[in-house]
Motif scaffolding. Structure first.
Motif, short mmCIF file in Angstrom:
data_model
loop_
_atom_site.label_atom_id
_atom_site.label_comp_id
_atom_site.label_asym_id
_atom_site.label_seq_id
_atom_site.Cartn_x
_atom_site.Cartn_y
_atom_site.Cartn_z
N ARG A 205 0.86 -1.18 0.00
CA ARG A 205 0.00 0.00 0.00
C ARG A 205 0.90 1.23 0.00
O ARG A 205 1.79 1.34 0.83
CB ARG A 205 -0.89 0.08 1.25
N TRP A 207 0.99 4.55 1.20
CA TRP A 207 0.22 5.42 2.11
C TRP A 207 0.56 6.90 1.92
O TRP A 207 -0.27 7.76 2.18
CB TRP A 207 0.47 5.01 3.56
N PHE A 216 -0.50 4.19 -7.35
CA PHE A 216 -0.83 2.78 -7.61
C PHE A 216 0.15 2.11 -8.56
O PHE A 216 0.00 0.92 -8.86
CB PHE A 216 -2.25 2.68 -8.18
N LEU A 219 1.90 -0.83 -6.85
CA LEU A 219 1.01 -1.97 -6.69
C LEU A 219 0.92 -2.75 -8.00
O LEU A 219 0.95 -3.99 -8.00
CB LEU A 219 -0.38 -1.50 -6.26
N SER A 259 -5.82 -4.39 -1.34
CA SER A 259 -4.87 -3.28 -1.26
C SER A 259 -5.51 -1.97 -1.72
O SER A 259 -5.39 -0.93 -1.06
CB SER A 259 -3.64 -3.59 -2.13
N VAL A 260 -6.21 -2.00 -2.86
CA VAL A 260 -6.85 -0.79 -3.38
C VAL A 260 -7.95 -0.31 -2.43
O VAL A 260 -8.04 0.88 -2.11
CB VAL A 260 -7.44 -1.05 -4.79
N ASP A 262 -8.30 -0.89 0.76
CA ASP A 262 -7.72 -0.43 2.02
C ASP A 262 -7.24 1.02 1.91
O ASP A 262 -7.55 1.87 2.75
CB ASP A 262 -6.55 -1.34 2.39
N VAL A 263 -6.51 1.32 0.84
CA VAL A 263 -5.97 2.67 0.66
C VAL A 263 -7.08 3.69 0.41
O VAL A 263 -7.13 4.75 1.06
CB VAL A 263 -4.94 2.70 -0.48
#
Length: 350
Positions: A205, A207, A216, A219, A259-260, A262-263
């Motif tokens: 992630r 942050w 991104f 990722l 992951s997407v 969450d961010v």
């Protein structure tokens, strides 16, 4: 007295035409999708998109009028997207709208596509949106081309909080799906493949502490590396049996989606808290993602306004809704308006 608005959206690969009353009541919302055309290429081909818009625009306008049970003379305002988007696609919708405006001698409003996604939250609210949504609002616009976080202080008044520094969230979904051999567009394919699975893989992630910005690209690279390490990519050289490969694709899809989600959810909730927002709006194609919708609804201590999935993707109704509030603000309109493929959300910040 009600105001009837015709909204035209042709910024990318869907031809959308809608008739909306008073900025929120949808009378018709017709969309001619080009997914089957671009799916075979693994992504949108601009020249093919613009040609198909030319073929579809008038039949879609006619069908939208038919479904609304209205005549073209019943329209009070004509609106269309003028940016951002693909130049050839934008030209078709904008010229169609300006032609109708001139023929009917009715006002024409050009709409910023990104602002349209914000106003999708006002649609289909029969009791009147202004009684339900209070300002300020934190709005996330997440799509294939954009990931922007703004503070909406009032109608037409925005403050940019953050944006993606590289790839948009939707674009990352598309690229991840392509790596995993899934279909296009990538968002629905990743969600369908991941299901409710909790992956054993953990993807990074970004942050970016101290900011509301997004990133991104890392990722996307991590997904590619993981797929190669697990012998999933490239598909034609994989030594795995089908069952093993399919299971790994589920694992990677779930890890990527988490992951997407969450961010995006964490950044939105924090921004709303920092700016004492009274509500949260999520718009754009990525807002159709069910885990993202559920996560934000679970975490948010304030009201959330997330359009139904069919209104998250590009559509004419959101353009009509935005135009309604433009005319309420008595903004000037001009038939000399040209397309602006690189238009930003910052261009409507006051």
């Amino acid at each position: 007295m009600s105001t009837v608005i015709l909204g035209i959206e042709t910024s990318c690969d869907d031809t959308g035409v809608s008739i909306v009353v008073d900025g929120h009541l949808i009378k018709s919302n017709v969309i001619a999708s080009q997914t089957s055309i671009h799916n075979q290429h693994g992504g949108i081909v601009p020249e093919l998109a613009s040609r198909q818009h030319i073929r579809d625009i008038m039949p879609v306008i006619d069908l939208s009028l038919k479904e609304s049970e209205m005549d073209i003379t019943d329209i009070d305002i004509i609106s269309a997207t003028y940016g951002p988007g693909l130049a050839g696609s934008l030209i078709t919708g904008l010229n169609a709208a300006k032609t109708i405006s001139m023929c009917l001698s009715k006002p024409f409003y050009g709409v910023n596509h990104l602002e349209g996604h914000v106003y999708s939250a006002w649609l289909d609210q029969a009791t009147g949106p202004d009684k339900q949504i209070g300002f300020p609002i934190v709005a996330l616009i997440a799509s294939g081309g954009h990931t922007d976080l703004v503070l909406m202080k009032d109608h037409g008044i925005y403050e940019l909080l953050g944006h993606t520094l590289d790839d948009a969230a939707g674009e990352c979904f598309d690229k991840a799906a392509r790596i995993l051999g899934l279909g296009f567009p990538g968002g629905p394919e990743i969600q369908k493949t991941a299901g409710e699975h909790l992956s054993d893989f953990h993807l990074p992630r970004a942050w970016l502490p101290g900011t509301s910005n997004f990133s991104f690209s890392g990722l996307k690279t991590a997904v590619l590396k993981l797929a190669i390490d697990q012998n999933v990519y490239p598909e034609d050289s994989s030594k795995l049996d089908k069952k093993s490969r399919d299971n790994l694709i589920i694992e990677i899809s779930a890890a990527f989606q988490e992951s997407v989600v969450d961010v995006l959810s964490s950044k939105v909730i924090k921004a709303a808290s920092d700016h004492r927002a009274k509500g949260i709006i999520i718009g754009g194609g990525v807002a159709a993602n069910l885990p993202l919708r559920e996560r934000i609804n679970q975490l948010s201590p304030i009201p959330t306004y997330i359009p139904v999935p069919r209104l998250c993707t590009d559509n004419g109704a959101m353009i009509a809704a935005a135009a309604y509030y433009q005319q309420l603000r008595q903004e000037p309109w001009d038939l000399k308006l040209d397309i602006n493929p690189g238009l930003k959300i910052y261009d409507i910040v006051h």
